[in-house]
Design a protein around this motif. Structure first.
Motif, short mmCIF file in Angstrom:
data_model
loop_
_atom_site.label_atom_id
_atom_site.label_comp_id
_atom_site.label_asym_id
_atom_site.label_seq_id
_atom_site.Cartn_x
_atom_site.Cartn_y
_atom_site.Cartn_z
N GLY A 191 0.82 -0.96 -0.08
CA GLY A 191 0.01 0.03 -0.05
C GLY A 191 0.87 1.21 -0.01
N VAL A 192 2.21 1.28 -0.15
CA VAL A 192 3.06 2.38 -0.39
C VAL A 192 3.08 2.98 -1.74
N HIS A 193 2.40 2.23 -2.75
CA HIS A 193 2.23 2.93 -4.03
C HIS A 193 0.93 2.51 -4.43
N SER A 194 0.25 3.31 -5.16
CA SER A 194 -1.21 2.94 -5.52
C SER A 194 -1.38 1.96 -6.39
N SER A 195 -2.30 1.08 -6.31
CA SER A 195 -2.52 -0.27 -6.98
C SER A 195 -3.18 -0.05 -8.46
N PRO A 196 -2.73 -0.74 -9.39
CA PRO A 196 -3.89 -0.65 -10.53
C PRO A 196 -4.69 -2.05 -10.62
N VAL A 197 -4.73 -2.64 -9.43
CA VAL A 197 -5.66 -3.71 -9.57
C VAL A 197 -6.96 -3.25 -9.30
N GLY A 198 -8.05 -3.81 -10.39
CA GLY A 198 -9.30 -3.11 -9.96
C GLY A 198 -9.49 -1.72 -11.06
N ILE A 199 -8.39 -1.44 -11.78
CA ILE A 199 -8.55 -0.26 -12.79
C ILE A 199 -8.05 -0.88 -14.23
N ALA A 200 -6.88 -1.51 -13.98
CA ALA A 200 -6.48 -2.02 -15.17
C ALA A 200 -6.89 -3.37 -15.60
N ASP A 201 -7.09 -3.77 -16.87
CA ASP A 201 -7.70 -5.05 -17.15
C ASP A 201 -6.69 -6.12 -16.94
N PHE A 202 -5.52 -5.98 -16.89
CA PHE A 202 -4.74 -7.03 -16.54
C PHE A 202 -3.22 -6.25 -15.61
N VAL A 203 -2.91 -7.01 -14.48
CA VAL A 203 -1.72 -6.52 -13.67
C VAL A 203 -0.73 -7.59 -13.98
N THR A 204 0.38 -7.52 -14.29
CA THR A 204 1.65 -8.39 -14.09
C THR A 204 2.65 -8.02 -13.43
N GLY A 205 3.32 -8.72 -12.92
CA GLY A 205 4.47 -8.38 -12.10
C GLY A 205 5.43 -9.44 -11.98
N SER A 206 6.70 -9.06 -11.46
CA SER A 206 7.93 -10.05 -10.99
C SER A 206 7.40 -10.24 -9.54
N THR A 207 8.07 -11.32 -8.84
CA THR A 207 7.67 -11.83 -7.69
C THR A 207 8.93 -11.75 -6.61
N HIS A 208 10.28 -11.30 -7.25
CA HIS A 208 11.30 -11.29 -6.42
C HIS A 208 11.93 -10.16 -6.33
N LYS A 209 11.39 -8.87 -6.88
CA LYS A 209 12.13 -7.77 -6.80
C LYS A 209 11.66 -6.87 -5.52
N THR A 210 10.93 -5.72 -5.47
CA THR A 210 10.51 -5.19 -4.19
C THR A 210 9.70 -6.15 -3.06
N ILE A 211 9.10 -7.13 -3.81
CA ILE A 211 8.24 -8.13 -2.90
C ILE A 211 9.24 -9.22 -2.38
N ARG A 212 10.11 -9.64 -2.91
CA ARG A 212 11.27 -10.25 -2.03
C ARG A 212 10.91 -11.80 -1.96
N ALA A 213 9.79 -12.36 -2.77
CA ALA A 213 9.45 -13.72 -2.77
C ALA A 213 10.21 -14.46 -3.76
N GLY A 214 9.74 -15.76 -4.07
CA GLY A 214 10.56 -16.58 -4.99
C GLY A 214 10.47 -15.85 -6.39
N ARG A 215 11.70 -16.32 -6.95
CA ARG A 215 11.77 -15.65 -8.29
C ARG A 215 10.78 -16.16 -9.39
N GLY A 216 10.30 -15.15 -10.10
CA GLY A 216 9.34 -15.44 -11.23
C GLY A 216 8.46 -14.47 -11.38
N GLY A 217 7.24 -14.68 -12.05
CA GLY A 217 6.02 -13.66 -12.14
C GLY A 217 4.72 -14.06 -11.97
N ILE A 218 3.86 -13.06 -12.27
CA ILE A 218 2.45 -13.24 -11.64
C ILE A 218 1.63 -12.74 -12.61
N VAL A 219 0.35 -13.41 -12.97
CA VAL A 219 -0.70 -12.36 -13.78
C VAL A 219 -1.87 -12.35 -12.85
#
Ligand code: DSN
Length: 415
Positions: free
Chosen positions: A210-238
């Protein structure tokens, strides 16, 4: 089967693995897309799930023996839904790039039109660069940041969309230091009946916290990496609404990938659990505070920052005014010698090349993980300044290397 460790089997690789841990311990990782995963995430990624094939989705696999794979994937999905509030989540993409490819494959036909940010202005290869298949398979035009301010030119983007009539607009960036106004991009997409893909690869952790506004619920699709600022296992998410769930799942598997990397999905599940803890919000807030302190001190020391500062985890420095004879590549090399690892980066209005660009990009996610605060980051800014002011001075580099070592000793990692 004997239980042998990598050192028993392969000393050469064991040495390299230990060398990498020591490198991370003893130098400052400031590549904005990197972080230090917890030992728990690393354990999950190094688990026996690496052996398992699990094509399909939980409850509907093409192979037997998937009960634990199902458990892990369901945990990852549930936690991602709790973190981001998305209706549907696919946690199988091997990377953020493959998450983006899944959206294009699900929603576009070859030759369809993509409107995305120019790579030299902070975009990403997978948003349609000509060297990437996305740039070759689709008809891509690119928008830019405002040349004067370095902020996104939302009006220019809307005008470009009116002229080009894209099928999809891509937002979300790899070298953009400011908060993104998702609604304004959505308005541009709506006005031309285009889809909107928001790629939050860099800021996934900031959005989750919640430190940056979220596009979830605004954009049709939100993709991301899971190992950068979120520090989880390496990979992606849709992430998407339920109406697109089947198309996205089919585009990830079998459309673009085979067997999911279940050990990485386990790492995602563990990292998402950590991100749901209250400490993660503190971490994300500190990451941004540290980037602001780093940027302010660099600016005080005479550097030009694109957009004159930052709202997120990174600063983008344009060296052309303050250090016209030093390229981003020169600075990257001298800084690495001094124990500060970041990358030379293109800047808006680039006049050099992607191989030897005019800027440097510096991020605080990894420093913050190892405990750095604003004062430490101001010290780091001073160290960067000393090196970039004297890139060929071996004495200065050796002195800075010692100061870097002291900072690392005070903030130990992987003890
Ligand atoms: N390589 C990543 C970055 O540094 O931004 C993006 O994929």
């Amino acid at each position: 089967m004997e239980h042998e460790h990598v050192r028993d089997v392969d000393p050469a690789v064991a040495d390299a693995l230990e060398g990498e841990v020591d490198r991370q311990r003893e130098t400052l990782q400031m590549i904005a897309s990197e972080n230090h995963a917890s030992q728990a995430v690393i354990d999950a990624q190094g688990s026996a799930l690496t052996n398992k094939y699990a094509e399909g989705y939980p409850g509907s696999r093409y192979y037997g023996g998937c009960e634990y794979a199902d458990e892990v994937e369901e945990l990852a999905i549930d936690r991602a839904q709790e973190l981001f509030g998305a209706e549907h989540v696919n946690v199988q993409p091997h990377s953020g790039t493959q998450a983006n490819q899944a959206v294009y494959f699900a929603m576009l036909e070859p030759g369809d039109k993509i409107l995305s940010l120019d790579l030299t202005h902070g975009g990403h290869l997978s948003h349609g660069h000509p060297a990437n298949f996305v740039g070759q398979l689709y008809d891509v035009e690119q928008y830019e940041v405002d040349a004067e301010t370095g902020y996104l030119d939302y009006e220019g983007l809307a005008e470009h969309a009116e002229e080009f009539e894209p099928d999809i607009i891509v937002s979300g960036y790899s070298a953009y230091p400011r908060e993104i106004e998702w609604e304004r991009i959505q308005e541009a997409a709506d006005s031309v009946d285009a889809l909107h893909l928001a790629d939050i690869a860099h800021i996934t952790g900031l959005v989750a916290a919640g430190v940056h506004s979220s596009p979830v619920g605004i954009a049709d699709f939100v993709t991301g990496s899971t190992h950068k600022t979120i520090r989880a296992g390496r990979g992606g998410i849709v992430m998407c609404d339920e109406e697109y769930a089947d198309d996205i799942d089919a585009a990830v598997f079998p459309g673009g990938q085979g067997g999911p990397l279940m050990h990485n999905v386990a790492g995602k599940a563990v990292g998402f659990k950590e991100a749901l803890e209250p400490e993660f919000e503190e971490y994300a807030e500190q990451t941004v505070a540290n980037a602001k302190a780093l940027g302010e001190q660099l600016a005080d020391n005479g550097f030009s920052l694109v957009s004159e500062g930052t709202d997120n985890h990174l600063v983008l420095v344009d060296l052309r005014e303050s250090h016209p004879d030093t390229s981003g590549g020169d600075a990257e090399e001298a800084l690495e010698e001094a124990g500060i690892v970041l990358n030379g980066n293109t800047v808006p209005g680039e006049t050099r090349s992607a191989f030897d660009p005019s800027g440097i990009r510096a991020g605080t996610p990894a420093l913050t993980t190892r405990g750095f605060d604003e004062e430490d980051c101001r010290t780091v800014a001073d160290l960067i300044t000393r090196v970039v002011d004297n890139p060929d001075d071996e004495d200065v580099i050796a002195e800075v290397r010692e100061d870097v070592q002291s900072l690392c000793d005070a903030n130990p990692l992987y003890e």
